[in-house]
Write an enzyme that holds these catalytic residues in place. Sequence first.
Site, short mmCIF file in Angstrom:
data_model
loop_
_atom_site.label_atom_id
_atom_site.label_comp_id
_atom_site.label_asym_id
_atom_site.label_seq_id
_atom_site.Cartn_x
_atom_site.Cartn_y
_atom_site.Cartn_z
N THR A 6 0.84 -1.19 0.00
CA THR A 6 0.00 0.00 0.00
C THR A 6 0.88 1.25 0.00
OG1 THR A 6 -0.20 0.31 2.41
CG2 THR A 6 -1.68 -1.30 1.38
N GLY A 7 0.33 2.35 -0.51
CA GLY A 7 1.14 3.57 -0.60
C GLY A 7 2.34 3.37 -1.49
N GLY B 246 7.14 3.27 -0.06
CA GLY B 246 6.36 2.29 -0.80
C GLY B 246 6.92 2.04 -2.18
N TYR C 270 0.45 12.46 14.58
CA TYR C 270 1.20 11.52 13.75
C TYR C 270 1.89 10.47 14.63
CZ TYR C 270 4.88 9.80 10.63
OH TYR C 270 5.73 9.00 9.89
#
Length: 232
Positions: A7-8, A14, A142
């Site tokens: 993913t990403g 990624g 975050y």
Amino acid sequence: MATVVITGGSRGIGAAAVRRFAARGDRVVFFYEKSHDRAKALAEETGATPICCDVAREDSVREAFRQIPQVDVLICCAGISQVGLFQDVTPEAWDRLFDVNVKGIYHTVRQALPHFLRRHSGCILTVSSMWGQVGASCEAVYAATKGAVIALTKSLARELGPSGIRCNCVAPGVILTDMCAGFDLETLEALAEETPLGRNGRAEDVAQALQYLADAPFVTGEVLSVNGGFVM
């Protein structure tokens, strides 16, 4: 030949993972949300298969996995960040960070699990951050999401280990990706000086760590720091 779902995958860590796993001959499928041009270029470069998918949405992830006949390794790289004072974080921003960084893993792992459980084997790799290990001023939300990623990974390792499924995490430090785009050269140089190895990280450094964890058959529940010694 393993099937690796990332993913990403259109940028940053990624994309580096897509390149590394594709280069060694794995069948690579990568998810991306908005970077259509980058995804197309990466697919042409590597032979990997791109799928447009918003990991924060269960229906989008479910539809993406319908296009994948097999999953051997799931690498959850999709993530976003926000810098600012905690009192300035809106509820909408809080929700968005958790939706992508944590719920995105929830959605993708749930869809991959039937593949793993059928074969009594599989590998789940997540991407946290050194700030998820120690906290970060002006990146509290975050850091909170990345701390949750660590706790989730360790919990899954305990729960899924008896089914032959390994779950590990990498915790990168300062990596020169889009997330550092807002830092000026002076700040980046200062961060490199604070790092015992004397430099900031590259996306390829993290991809190499992900490959190690994908190939380590007796390693599970670990958080591998990839930060040049910035946090020990």
